[in-house]
Write a protein that holds these residues in place. Structure first.
Motif, PDB file in Angstrom:
ATOM      1  N   PHE A   1     -52.525  53.826 -22.567  1.00 16.51           N
ATOM      2  CA  PHE A   1     -51.803  52.566 -22.504  1.00 16.51           C
ATOM      3  C   PHE A   1     -50.459  52.488 -22.216  1.00 16.51           C
ATOM      4  O   PHE A   1     -49.658  51.373 -22.201  1.00 16.51           O
ATOM      5  N   GLY A   2     -49.830  53.509 -22.386  1.00 13.51           N
ATOM      6  CA  GLY A   2     -48.349  53.896 -22.144  1.00 13.51           C
ATOM      7  C   GLY A   2     -47.896  55.278 -22.288  1.00 13.51           C
ATOM      8  O   GLY A   2     -48.837  56.127 -22.715  1.00 13.51           O
ATOM      9  N   TRP A   3     -46.842  55.587 -21.927  1.00 12.65           N
ATOM     10  CA  TRP A   3     -46.196  56.798 -21.954  1.00 12.65           C
ATOM     11  C   TRP A   3     -44.571  56.839 -21.692  1.00 12.65           C
ATOM     12  O   TRP A   3     -44.183  55.889 -21.162  1.00 12.65           O
ATOM     13  N   ILE A   4     -43.904  57.658 -22.619  1.00  9.08           N
ATOM     14  CA  ILE A   4     -42.509  57.464 -22.830  1.00  9.08           C
ATOM     15  C   ILE A   4     -42.040  59.077 -22.262  1.00  9.08           C
ATOM     16  O   ILE A   4     -42.842  60.082 -22.729  1.00  9.08           O
ATOM     17  N   THR A   5     -41.357  59.079 -21.451  1.00  8.86           N
ATOM     18  CA  THR A   5     -40.781  60.455 -20.996  1.00  8.86           C
ATOM     19  C   THR A   5     -39.267  60.454 -21.004  1.00  8.86           C
ATOM     20  O   THR A   5     -38.777  59.401 -21.202  1.00  8.86           O
ATOM     21  N   GLY A   6     -38.945  61.724 -20.768  1.00  7.67           N
ATOM     22  CA  GLY A   6     -37.410  61.897 -20.598  1.00  7.67           C
ATOM     23  C   GLY A   6     -37.163  61.526 -18.966  1.00  7.67           C
ATOM     24  O   GLY A   6     -37.653  61.048 -18.318  1.00  7.67           O
ATOM     25  N   ASP A   7     -35.590  61.842 -18.817  1.00  2.00           N
ATOM     26  CA  ASP A   7     -35.214  61.418 -17.499  1.00  2.00           C
ATOM     27  C   ASP A   7     -35.725  62.662 -16.360  1.00  2.00           C
ATOM     28  O   ASP A   7     -35.038  63.554 -16.231  1.00  2.00           O
ATOM     29  N   GLU A   8     -36.651  62.307 -15.756  1.00  2.00           N
ATOM     30  CA  GLU A   8     -37.405  63.387 -14.897  1.00  2.00           C
ATOM     31  C   GLU A   8     -36.517  63.844 -13.949  1.00  2.00           C
ATOM     32  O   GLU A   8     -36.189  64.978 -13.276  1.00  2.00           O
ATOM     33  N   GLN A   9     -35.684  62.790 -13.185  1.00  2.00           N
ATOM     34  CA  GLN A   9     -34.955  63.274 -12.038  1.00  2.00           C
ATOM     35  C   GLN A   9     -33.716  63.975 -12.567  1.00  2.00           C
ATOM     36  O   GLN A   9     -33.587  65.004 -11.777  1.00  2.00           O
ATOM     37  N   SER A  10     -33.261  63.721 -13.435  1.00  2.00           N
ATOM     38  CA  SER A  10     -32.095  64.489 -13.897  1.00  2.00           C
ATOM     39  C   SER A  10     -32.545  66.097 -14.336  1.00  2.00           C
ATOM     40  O   SER A  10     -31.827  66.995 -13.954  1.00  2.00           O
ATOM     41  N   LEU A  11     -33.667  65.900 -14.770  1.00  2.36           N
ATOM     42  CA  LEU A  11     -34.182  67.404 -15.173  1.00  2.36           C
ATOM     43  C   LEU A  11     -34.622  68.346 -14.017  1.00  2.36           C
ATOM     44  O   LEU A  11     -34.135  69.241 -13.856  1.00  2.36           O
ATOM     45  N   LEU A  12     -34.871  67.591 -12.966  1.00  3.38           N
ATOM     46  CA  LEU A  12     -35.145  68.215 -11.683  1.00  3.38           C
ATOM     47  C   LEU A  12     -33.964  68.619 -10.861  1.00  3.38           C
ATOM     48  O   LEU A  12     -33.917  69.808 -10.274  1.00  3.38           O
ATOM     49  N   LYS A  13     -32.857  67.838 -10.980  1.00  7.20           N
ATOM     50  CA  LYS A  13     -31.646  68.030 -10.303  1.00  7.20           C
ATOM     51  C   LYS A  13     -30.822  69.296 -11.437  1.00  7.20           C
ATOM     52  O   LYS A  13     -30.363  70.089 -10.680  1.00  7.20           O
ATOM     53  N   GLU A  14     -31.069  69.255 -12.403  1.00 11.20           N
ATOM     54  CA  GLU A  14     -30.444  70.345 -13.325  1.00 11.20           C
ATOM     55  C   GLU A  14     -31.263  71.686 -13.066  1.00 11.20           C
ATOM     56  O   GLU A  14     -30.374  72.487 -13.159  1.00 11.20           O
ATOM     57  N   ASN A  15     -32.424  71.663 -12.578  1.00  8.92           N
ATOM     58  CA  ASN A  15     -32.831  72.735 -12.364  1.00  8.92           C
ATOM     59  C   ASN A  15     -33.276  73.204 -10.854  1.00  8.92           C
ATOM     60  O   ASN A  15     -33.601  74.223 -10.398  1.00  8.92           O
TER      61      ASN A  15
END
Length: 147
Positions: free
Chosen positions: A130-144
């Motif tokens: 019923f919910g999810w909490i994540t980090g900043d996926e786009q920043s993580l993809l850019k960093e890598n």
């Protein structure tokens, strides 16, 4: 339910979730099955936005677009490495999950570990997200260097 039984049930749930996610990366996603992981309404949170949604055709459309996006950036597979559970009450839990995502970029395989927290409700014999909490996926993809 004992903590060991609850943990095993959550691990099984996320193993199936992982399998369906990876099938969707490698083929046409079975959206009818995938949306069954989610409750009728849900909340999605990351450092940039809080959104609510309804489990209907718009969720299926969004998921189809998301899988297409993941394929387009070279996502090869996701692996759930660990699940731990925080009990909120007898029907609600937080699943703290550790994942590894694997991408192919310029012929090189890149692994990116990340964490997500899922809000789960126990319904009959299974969980519903019923919910999810994540980090900043786009920043993580850019960093890598993925995007």
């Amino acid at each position: 339910m004992s903590n060991d039984v609850l943990k095993k049930k959550a691990e099984d749930f996320f193993q199936t979730y992982e399998t369906k996610f990876n099938e969707a990366l490698n083929d046409t996603p079975d959206l009818e099955v995938i949306v069954r992981f989610y409750s009728e309404e849900f909340i999605s949170v990351n450092p940039l936005v809080v959104k609510t949604g309804i489990n209907n055709e718009s969720l299926k459309d969004a998921m189809a677009e998301a899988y297409e996006y993941y394929r387009s950036i070279g996502t090869k597979h996701m692996e759930c490495l660990d699940v731990s559970i925080t009990v909120l009450d007898d029907k609600h839990f937080v699943a703290h999950t550790k994942w590894n995502s694997v991408y192919e970029k310029n012929g090189e395989e890149i692994s990116i570990p990340f964490q997500s927290n899922y809000l789960l409700q126990e319904n009959d014999t299974t969980f519903k997200i019923f919910g999810w909490i994540t980090g900043d996926e786009q920043s993580l993809l850019k960093e890598n260097g993925i995007i």
